[in-house]
Design an enzyme around this catalytic site. Structure first.
Site, PDB file in Angstrom:
ATOM      1  N   ARG A 400       0.816  -1.393   0.046  1.00  0.00           N
ATOM      2  CA  ARG A 400       0.078   0.003   0.095  1.00  0.00           C
ATOM      3  C   ARG A 400       0.738   1.303  -0.160  1.00  0.00           C
ATOM      4  O   ARG A 400       2.011   1.227   0.726  1.00  0.00           O
ATOM      5  CB  ARG A 400      -1.183   0.043   1.071  1.00  0.00           C
ATOM      6  CG  ARG A 400      -1.713  -1.083   1.292  1.00  0.00           C
ATOM      7  CD  ARG A 400      -2.798  -0.929   2.462  1.00  0.00           C
ATOM      8  NE  ARG A 400      -3.558  -2.220   2.771  1.00  0.00           N
ATOM      9  CZ  ARG A 400      -4.609  -2.633   2.147  1.00  0.00           C
ATOM     10  NH1 ARG A 400      -4.894  -1.841   0.969  1.00  0.00           N
ATOM     11  NH2 ARG A 400      -5.151  -3.631   2.523  1.00  0.00           N
ATOM     12  N   HIS A 460       3.037  -9.788   0.894  1.00  0.00           N
ATOM     13  CA  HIS A 460       2.784  -8.924   1.783  1.00  0.00           C
ATOM     14  C   HIS A 460       4.177  -8.565   2.600  1.00  0.00           C
ATOM     15  O   HIS A 460       4.081  -7.774   3.708  1.00  0.00           O
ATOM     16  CB  HIS A 460       1.687  -9.412   2.803  1.00  0.00           C
ATOM     17  CG  HIS A 460       1.120  -8.636   3.882  1.00  0.00           C
ATOM     18  ND1 HIS A 460       1.379  -8.698   5.255  1.00  0.00           N
ATOM     19  CD2 HIS A 460       0.417  -7.641   3.704  1.00  0.00           C
ATOM     20  CE1 HIS A 460       0.511  -8.032   5.746  1.00  0.00           C
ATOM     21  NE2 HIS A 460       0.280  -7.135   5.165  1.00  0.00           N
ATOM     22  N   HIS A 621       0.456  -1.576  15.003  1.00  0.00           N
ATOM     23  CA  HIS A 621       0.422  -2.331  13.781  1.00  0.00           C
ATOM     24  C   HIS A 621       1.615  -3.292  13.710  1.00  0.00           C
ATOM     25  O   HIS A 621       1.497  -4.215  12.895  1.00  0.00           O
ATOM     26  CB  HIS A 621       0.357  -1.515  12.374  1.00  0.00           C
ATOM     27  CG  HIS A 621       0.499  -2.319  11.276  1.00  0.00           C
ATOM     28  ND1 HIS A 621       1.397  -2.667  10.512  1.00  0.00           N
ATOM     29  CD2 HIS A 621      -0.857  -2.591  10.662  1.00  0.00           C
ATOM     30  CE1 HIS A 621       0.995  -2.949   9.173  1.00  0.00           C
ATOM     31  NE2 HIS A 621      -0.506  -3.066   9.336  1.00  0.00           N
TER      32      HIS A 621
END
Length: 715
Positions: A400, A460, A621
């Site tokens: 992202r 990822h 996170h």
């Protein structure tokens, strides 16, 4: 925590399917009753977000923002998780899904919990609105405008709004329009006071995609009057429908949430890009999974809308108050509130006055802790690499990216300076698919080599390798991170990023890139990794072995301890192993922000699991794993949570922290988090979200970590 985009809500994903029969035979899965249903645990997490909105010690503007976060989270939950459960029901008994073998029962519980949370939400908003008035901030409806404001509203409507709306007389439309996800609509009853003509129904989509939801009105000195865009449209309904002769209008907000999954199959005749583009179009027409409406809506209009959309009582019909799409409240005008002093990010001391970022990390490994440390150091590293004549290549993964990504700008500059740049772009990053398609086009136009991932695998891992050639000597440096390369979210997401020249780490990162670049994605390339645990190869097995070591020590009456931090915990095999550790007497401590499918208390265990969740201004996170290991602690950071999707269906990377100073730094930070008693909630078996209140001194972990890092001295 100012933002919870779909990265945060990646915890709501496709079904977790147990794919390895071999592994399942080696270790039978625990009974489902020993696990908390994943979706119910997620709702408990979102309840913690709502707690922040209700907390009167939180600045008012932040409380409003938390309401927006709660709403946005719930929208994505319905788009993905509820949609998946509904798909399972349509497949009947043939559908099998991790922890979710009774989707109909889970959907019933979701419905009940969401309605209860909606009541709590409405009360919190009512309290906030009252407090706003004490600060002379007023949200005006169309019926509360003075003459000056009425004139302003009419002018604004004619100049800004009129051309952006299309009223639909829905009774005269043969094919009922597809109501768009993420939009709100005014459902309107048109009538006459004297009942001389039959009433009609109409719909207007509120154009919040092109106009601000909040319009600041002319106000008295010292006051701030605001009107919502839909109320501005309500005021102008007589003008909109002037041609029809109606003089009585009743208008209420409705919204539809749709199935947002992209059905991307493995048909090799279609390119991945084409499938994603098609999926994005199909997403707009996904099946409704929730219908939210104003509880005061005209009953005949509600019945008509349900019938025309094919909705029934089992379709998550959620009655609410006047306002919907509270996600927009994340952008509530901040300028009208008293200034709120936030903790400022700061440059890591080792980079202050240093000749370059690369120079520092060639001398020693450095770990950045976002959002306390500035993300600019990462951007500076890439900018240096872009103009350094000795740098020959840059390889990086991108999941992202920020809307105006400085990362991309640096990489483009590197290509223009003659570097070989490879970007591994994950086109299937949920809700960022369209943005990543655009990045692909721009990067390729500039000459960047773009890799698009692997069938059935999301990439990822957060990796970067920079190759530098000085004479006959090759020098490589890079970083491995727990978070995205996104300078916007790095200001509010708590993550760790290791900058290193460690040859073993760099060698394994290069192996991962080689695997991603190889046409057939030969798993044997990953098997060459000697230092980094990698999914889907050996990540789960690595952690299972480390837990087993602690269990063995506990059984031999030696000290045994495990500390883990992640976003979500739902992998049944790792949970079963944690249960085994607790039963043996291992001291297990967990910090889990979101989903926690593990029970934490059992009379048969020697030690219960100490588990908390921290929800505060910053979004927790990071993934950190600490094993006592006989006193020689093994400490890891990773890009993955303990979920089947991360361990079996993604390319993920973890790294063991071997530098003693950095290892201790992470241990210290985790100790601070575990000692928190202001924003920490206890994850008990019922996940009731009781605040942890232990200790005489109040410890707000994010404040204490900031202080720890800000005051830390480096040699």
């Amino acid at each position: 925590m100012r933002l919870q985009n779909s990265e945060n809500l990646d915890i709501m994903t496709m079904p977790e399917v147990i794919v390895s029969k071999k592994t399942a035979r080696k270790k039978p899965l625990p009974e489902k009753k020993k696990m908390i249903a994943r979706d119910i645990s997620w709702l408990a997490f979102n309840a913690r977000v709502l707690q922040e909105a209700a907390d009167k010690t939180v600045p008012l503007h932040e409380r409003i923002r938390f309401l927006g976060i709660f709403s946005n989270n719930l929208d994505e939950f319905f788009r993905v998780r509820v949609a998946t459960l509904k798909r399972m029901m349509s497949f009947g008994k043939s559908a099998k899904m991790h922890l979710e073998e009774n989707p109909d029962k889970i959907l019933d519980e979701i419905q009940a919990r969401v309605i209860e949370q909606q009541r709590e939400f409405d009360q919190v908003w009512k309290d906030i609105a009252t407090e706003m008035e004490t600060q002379h901030i007023y949200l005006r409806t169309e019926k509360q405008l003075n003459k000056e404001q009425q004139k302003f509203v009419l002018n604004y409507f004619n100049e800004q709004v009129r051309t952006n709306i299309i009223p639909l007389m829905i009774e005269s439309i043969q094919q009922f329009p597809i109501l768009r996800d993420k939009s709100i609509y005014l459902a309107i009853v048109l009538a006459r006071q004297d009942n001389s003509v039959r009433q009609k129904f109409a719909l207007i989509e509120i154009p919040t995609n092109v106009l601000p939801r909040f319009i600041i009105l002319p106000s008295k000195s010292g006051e701030h009057d605001i009107i919502l865009l839909e109320d501005l449209v309500r005021f102008c309904l007589p003008s909109i429908f002037v041609y029809f002769g109606y003089d009585k209008f009743s208008a209420h907000i409705i919204k539809v949430t749709r199935d947002a999954e992209l059905d991307i199959d493995n048909d090799i005749s279609d390119s991945l890009i084409h499938q994603i583009e098609k999926g994005l179009k199909d997403r707009r027409k996904g099946k409704p999974v929730r219908f939210v409406y104003d509880k005061d809506i005209d009953p005949l209009l509600l019945e008509y809308l349900m019938r025309r959309q094919g909705l029934s009582g089992k379709d998550n019909l959620i009655p609410g108050a006047r306002i919907h799409n509270f996600k927009d409240f994340m952008d509530f005008p901040e300028s009208i509130f008293p200034p709120h002093t936030h903790r400022k990010t700061f440059t890591h001391p080792l980079f202050l006055n240093a000749p370059s970022v690369m120079h520092v990390i060639q001398q020693q490994d450095v770990m950045l802790h976002f959002p306390y440390h500035s993300f600019d150091t990462i951007i500076d590293l890439l900018r240096e690499a872009a103009i350094d004549p000795n740098v020959s290549a840059i390889k990086i993964t991108a999941y992202r990216l920020a809307r105006n990504s400085k990362i991309i700008n640096a990489l483009v500059n590197a290509v223009r300076n003659g570097k070989q740049v490879t970007v591994v772009l994950e086109l299937r990053a949920r809700f960022d698919e369209a943005a990543n398609l655009d990045w692909k086009s721009r990067l390729e136009e500039e000459g960047v080599k773009v890799l698009l991932g692997i069938p059935n695998m999301k990439i990822h891992a957060k990796l970067c390798v920079i190759k530098k050639r000085i004479g006959n000597k090759t020098i490589q440096c890079g970083f491995i991170s727990t978070g995205n390369l996104n300078e916007k979210t790095a200001r509010v997401y708590g993550d760790h990023c290791l900058l290193t020249t460690n040859r073993l780490i760099i060698a394994d990162m290069n192996r991962i890139f080689s695997y991603l670049e190889s046409p057939r994605h030969d798993i044997k390339i990953l098997q060459g990794c000697k230092t980094l645990p990698v999914s889907p190869l050996n990540m789960r097995d690595t952690f299972l072995r480390l837990i087993d070591r602690e269990i063995k020590n506990a059984k031999h009456k030696k000290k045994a301890a495990i500390t883990i931090k992640m976003n979500s915990l739902s992998d049944v095999m790792l949970i079963a192993k944690l249960y085994e550790a607790a039963k043996a007497g291992v001291d297990v401590k967990m910090v889990i922000r979101g989903i926690c499918c593990a029970y934490t208390e059992n009379k048969k265990w020697k030690k219960n699991i100490n588990a908390i969740s921290i929800v505060d201004e910053y979004l927790e996170h990071a993934r950190v794993f600490i094993f006592h290991h006989g006193g020689a602690e093994k400490v890891f950071i990773a890009s993955c949570d303990w979920m089947v999707r991360n361990l079996d269906h993604r390319i993920e990377a973890a790294v063991q922290i071997t530098d003693p100073a950095i290892r201790q730094e992470l241990i210290d930070i985790m100790q601070v988090q575990l000692s928190g008693n202001v924003k920490a909630r206890i994850l008990d078996n019922e996940q009731t979200n009781q605040y942890k209140k232990e200790g005489d001194k109040k410890i707000r972990t994010q404040v204490e970590i900031y202080r720890y890092l800000h005051e830390k001295q480096y040699l």
